[in-house]
Scaffold this motif. Structure first.
Motif, PDB file in Angstrom:
ATOM      1  N   VAL A  69       0.701  -1.252  -0.013  1.00 42.51           N
ATOM      2  CA  VAL A  69      -0.302   0.314  -0.112  1.00 42.51           C
ATOM      3  C   VAL A  69       0.931   1.167   0.434  1.00 42.51           C
ATOM      4  N   ASP A  70       2.118   1.613   0.882  1.00 42.61           N
ATOM      5  CA  ASP A  70       2.529   2.384   1.156  1.00 42.61           C
ATOM      6  C   ASP A  70       3.776   2.590   0.086  1.00 42.61           C
ATOM      7  N   GLY A  71       4.259   1.587  -0.727  1.00 42.56           N
ATOM      8  CA  GLY A  71       5.435   1.281  -1.435  1.00 42.56           C
ATOM      9  C   GLY A  71       7.158   1.638  -0.342  1.00 42.56           C
ATOM     10  N   ALA A  72       7.119   0.563   0.785  1.00 38.37           N
ATOM     11  CA  ALA A  72       7.980   0.379   1.332  1.00 38.37           C
ATOM     12  C   ALA A  72       8.646  -0.521   1.024  1.00 38.37           C
ATOM     13  N   ALA A  73       9.928  -0.964   1.396  1.00 36.50           N
ATOM     14  CA  ALA A  73      10.811  -2.073   0.817  1.00 36.50           C
ATOM     15  C   ALA A  73      10.192  -2.898   1.874  1.00 36.50           C
ATOM     16  N   PRO A  74      10.368  -4.475   1.196  1.00 39.01           N
ATOM     17  CA  PRO A  74       9.439  -5.529   1.980  1.00 39.01           C
ATOM     18  C   PRO A  74      10.271  -5.777   3.522  1.00 39.01           C
ATOM     19  N   ALA A  75       9.506  -6.041   4.797  1.00 32.62           N
ATOM     20  CA  ALA A  75      10.441  -6.127   6.067  1.00 32.62           C
ATOM     21  C   ALA A  75      10.297  -7.206   6.097  1.00 32.62           C
ATOM     22  N   VAL A  76       9.178  -8.424   5.238  1.00 32.62           N
ATOM     23  CA  VAL A  76       8.912 -10.016   5.109  1.00 32.62           C
ATOM     24  C   VAL A  76       9.168 -10.225   3.920  1.00 32.62           C
ATOM     25  N   PRO A  77       9.866 -12.025   4.252  1.00 30.40           N
ATOM     26  CA  PRO A  77      10.362 -12.672   2.993  1.00 30.40           C
ATOM     27  C   PRO A  77       8.840 -12.634   2.196  1.00 30.40           C
ATOM     28  N   THR A  78       9.419 -13.263   0.764  1.00 31.07           N
ATOM     29  CA  THR A  78       7.819 -12.290  -0.153  1.00 31.07           C
ATOM     30  C   THR A  78       8.216 -13.564  -0.496  1.00 31.07           C
ATOM     31  N   GLU A  79       8.955 -15.215  -0.848  1.00 36.81           N
ATOM     32  CA  GLU A  79       8.803 -15.813  -1.585  1.00 36.81           C
ATOM     33  C   GLU A  79       7.979 -16.983  -1.155  1.00 36.81           C
ATOM     34  N   ASN A  80       6.615 -17.093  -1.492  1.00 30.86           N
ATOM     35  CA  ASN A  80       5.674 -17.687  -1.395  1.00 30.86           C
ATOM     36  C   ASN A  80       4.646 -16.933  -0.516  1.00 30.86           C
ATOM     37  N   ALA A  81       4.354 -16.130  -0.162  1.00 38.05           N
ATOM     38  CA  ALA A  81       3.642 -14.723   0.409  1.00 38.05           C
ATOM     39  C   ALA A  81       2.545 -13.704  -0.232  1.00 38.05           C
ATOM     40  N   CYS A  82       1.524 -14.335   0.255  1.00 38.60           N
ATOM     41  CA  CYS A  82       0.603 -13.292  -0.711  1.00 38.60           C
ATOM     42  C   CYS A  82      -0.581 -12.536   0.084  1.00 38.60           C
ATOM     43  N   ILE A  83      -0.801 -11.238  -0.100  1.00 40.56           N
ATOM     44  CA  ILE A  83      -1.216 -10.201   1.399  1.00 40.56           C
ATOM     45  C   ILE A  83      -2.821 -10.641   1.416  1.00 40.56           C
ATOM     46  N   TRP A  84      -3.629 -10.839   0.213  1.00 42.73           N
ATOM     47  CA  TRP A  84      -4.970 -11.602   0.681  1.00 42.73           C
ATOM     48  C   TRP A  84      -4.629 -12.789   1.186  1.00 42.73           C
ATOM     49  N   ALA A  85      -3.850 -13.821   0.867  1.00 40.48           N
ATOM     50  CA  ALA A  85      -4.477 -15.235   1.659  1.00 40.48           C
ATOM     51  C   ALA A  85      -4.042 -15.119   2.899  1.00 40.48           C
TER      52      ALA A  85
END
Length: 120
Positions: A69-85
């Motif tokens: 939403v805010d465009g910040a750098a990822p702070a948690v791992p992004t691999e296999n991550a899905c925000i809506w899930a």
């Protein structure tokens, strides 16, 4: 002679209560329901991994939202991550907890209704 009406409250070890409400409660209230509430809460919390796990999931979701939403750098791992899930998972846990809370309110209301008239 002055007739004094019976007291509308009764003094108990845990404070004054409405006498009529107490009599009604004694006829129909099953105190083991309170223990069952504890068991249901324990099961509900265990199913979601506990309060700490729910808190951690909310913090993880917040970090993901900061990125999406805010465009910040990822702070948690992004691999296999899905925000809506992730959000859906937290929402389901909260719905389970809310359902427990609604049941708990039903069981607690008769005890709340013991408030004597002079305390209202």
């Amino acid at each position: 002679m002055i007739e004094v009406p019976p007291a509308s409250f009764r003094v108990t070890a845990y404070g004054e209560v409405d006498a009529a409400a107490l009599e009604k409660l004694r006829e129909s209230y099953d105190t083991t329901q309170l223990l069952q509430l504890v068991e249901r809460l324990d099961a509900c919390l265990a199913e979601m991994g506990g309060v700490v796990a729910l808190r951690d999931e909310l913090l993880r979701l917040h970090a993901m939202a900061l990125t999406v939403v805010d465009g910040a750098a990822p702070a948690v791992p992004t691999e296999n991550a899905c925000i809506w899930a992730e959000a859906e998972s937290v929402q389901l846990d909260l719905e389970t907890l809310a359902a427990w809370a609604r049941v708990a309110q039903v069981f607690l209301t008769p005890l709340v209704n013991l408030v004597p008239d002079h305390e209202q």
